[in-house]
Design an enzyme around this catalytic site. Structure first.
Site, PDB file in Angstrom:
ATOM      1  N   ARG A   1      66.300  47.435 -80.462  1.00 29.44           N
ATOM      2  CA  ARG A   1      65.899  48.324 -79.377  1.00 29.44           C
ATOM      3  C   ARG A   1      65.240  47.588 -78.218  1.00 29.44           C
ATOM      4  O   ARG A   1      65.486  47.871 -77.060  1.00 29.44           O
ATOM      5  CB  ARG A   1      64.943  49.396 -79.909  1.00 29.44           C
ATOM      6  N   ASP A   2      64.368  46.621 -78.531  1.00 34.10           N
ATOM      7  CA  ASP A   2      63.543  45.954 -77.526  1.00 34.10           C
ATOM      8  C   ASP A   2      64.318  44.821 -76.845  1.00 34.10           C
ATOM      9  O   ASP A   2      64.621  43.794 -77.467  1.00 34.10           O
ATOM     10  CB  ASP A   2      62.283  45.403 -78.203  1.00 34.10           C
TER      11      ASP A   2
ATOM     12  N   ASP B   1      69.298  51.942 -80.127  1.00 30.00           N
ATOM     13  CA  ASP B   1      68.639  52.476 -81.318  1.00 30.00           C
ATOM     14  C   ASP B   1      69.734  52.938 -82.279  1.00 30.00           C
ATOM     15  O   ASP B   1      70.396  53.953 -82.033  1.00 30.00           O
ATOM     16  CB  ASP B   1      67.725  53.640 -80.946  1.00 30.00           C
TER      17      ASP B   1
ATOM     18  N   SER C   1      67.512  46.327 -98.197  1.00 34.37           N
ATOM     19  CA  SER C   1      66.613  47.329 -98.759  1.00 34.37           C
ATOM     20  C   SER C   1      65.238  46.679 -98.936  1.00 34.37           C
ATOM     21  O   SER C   1      64.723  46.051 -98.019  1.00 34.37           O
ATOM     22  CB  SER C   1      67.175  47.842-100.095  1.00 34.37           C
TER      23      SER C   1
ATOM     24  N   TYR D   1      58.494  55.712 -97.609  1.00 38.10           N
ATOM     25  CA  TYR D   1      59.275  54.488 -97.417  1.00 38.10           C
ATOM     26  C   TYR D   1      60.278  54.249 -98.548  1.00 38.10           C
ATOM     27  O   TYR D   1      61.465  54.003 -98.298  1.00 38.10           O
ATOM     28  CB  TYR D   1      58.305  53.300 -97.313  1.00 38.10           C
TER      29      TYR D   1
ATOM     30  N   LYS E   1      64.654  53.615 -98.771  1.00 30.34           N
ATOM     31  CA  LYS E   1      65.250  52.362 -99.225  1.00 30.34           C
ATOM     32  C   LYS E   1      66.065  52.563-100.505  1.00 30.34           C
ATOM     33  O   LYS E   1      67.067  51.887-100.722  1.00 30.34           O
ATOM     34  CB  LYS E   1      64.151  51.310 -99.449  1.00 30.34           C
TER      35      LYS E   1
END
Length: 359
Positions: free
Chosen positions: A91-92, A120, A199, A213, A217
């Site tokens: 994204r950045d 994204d 993962s 989270y 995963k």
């Protein structure tokens, strides 16, 4: 005649006629043992013939999502060292530009190219499909896709905002589904390809503080197993990497809000360097291995949680069968120590509350 002389013939008369079944049983055991040994040796001999042909990275096009930092960037660097062309997706834009410079330093020839795309991967499938198409037009069909885009948040279940569960599933799961969906058609047409899902060991075992989270995963495992069954006839192999805690910017950010219990449990195993993780997972993906683990703890977890997951070689399957009982015993001690940590933290917290009230 002495008593010894009398007993000797009697014992022999009793043993010889009736001991033939003992000898027969022993002979059968020897035959079965020899057969098992011969069978195992045969499996070891034919195992390499059943394994997929390794993918040559020299000249291959590798797309790495989440490639601007951490494990993703190190995977890109490792592939570049082996002659691959790289597309970095993140994204950045500023981080992408910096990552591109670092990856380019690993070139082994002047023909290699690093392409950067800012998007994204968890938001709009149409946009993801479009940028993957652009990358393929510039650098050729994707030979290996590395789904490394992800994020982590930890906290007690009832204290986490409900939106956190949705966001983590979007980034960690759908952020891998979309790029994969964008490349599989071309891979199937070419009858070749590698797809890696990064993962986590938290995607093999649910831990305190990872109620948002871990499921995101764990979901990658189910996706990978189903996808591998579909893709294998087309010579496309899927790898699920389960790295442990790794010294990355994301890990440092996660530690800022990690519950005490989670931090103490994490400290029972060490922290790996991203370069070390990258070498291992790239090697496994190139070989077409379904599971990719790092370190002794990772190997044990992969063996314990193999379930119905595919194996790349019979050797791998035999190792899982032979080590399962031992590893389960060790795992029970680990689980006991984790429960002990959580109980101690709870008692200390209650005692602290009691002391505050008394004041």
């Amino acid at each position: 005649m002495s008593s010894a002389e009398g007993w000797g013939p009697a014992i022999l008369d009793w043993l010889l006629p009736d001991s033939w079944w003992l000898l027969l049983g022993l002979a059968m055991l020897l035959v079965v043992g020899a057969f098992v040994v011969a069978f195992v040796l045969l499996l070891y001999m034919i195992s390499p013939l059943m394994s997929p042909k390794p993918l040559k990275l020299n000249g291959a096009h590798v797309v790495v999502t989440g490639g601007s930092s951490g494990i993703g960037k190190c995977i890109a660097m490792e592939c570049y060292k082996q002659g691959a062309f790289i597309t970095l997706v993140a994204r950045d834009e500023s981080k992408l530009v910096q990552a591109k410079k670092e990856v380019e330093k690993c070139a082994i020839n002047d023909k290699q190219v690093v392409l950067c795309i800012s998007v994204d991967v968890s938001k709009d499938y149409g946009q993801v499909e479009s940028v993957i198409k652009q990358a393929q037009e510039k650098l050729g069909p994707v030979d290996m896709l590395v789904n490394c885009a992800g994020t982590s948040l930890s906290g007690k279940f009832e204290e986490m905002e409900v939106d956190c569960f949705k966001r983590l599933m979007e980034v960690n799961y759908l952020g891998s589904v979309y790029p994969t969906r964008a490349v599989v058609t071309t891979m199937k047409e070419r009858r070749m390809g590698r797809i890696m899902f990064v993962s986590s060991q938290a995607g093999q075992i649910g831990l305190f503080g990872y109620t948002a989270y871990s499921p995101s995963k764990f979901a990658l495992r189910g996706l990978a197993e189903s996808l591998q069954m579909e893709m294998k006839p087309y010579n496309i192999y899927v790898t699920v990497a389960y790295p442990p805690d790794t010294d990355t910017p994301g890990f440092a950010e996660e530690n800022k809000s990690k519950p005490l219990e989670t931090r103490l449990i994490s400290e029972t195993s060490g922290v790996c360097q991203p370069e070390q993780v990258a070498k291992i997972v790239v090697k496994d993906a190139v070989q077409g291995n379904f599971n990719s683990s790092v370190g002794p703890d990772g190997y044990m977890l992969s063996a314990l949680t193999c379930g119905m997951s595919p194996v790349t070689s019979i050797t791998e399957g035999l190792q899982q069968i032979l080590t399962m009982s031992l590893f389960r015993t060790i795992a029970l001690f680990y689980l006991g120590s984790f429960d002990s940590i959580i109980r101690r933290c709870m008692i200390q917290r209650e005692q602290s509350k009691g002391a505050d009230k008394s004041e």
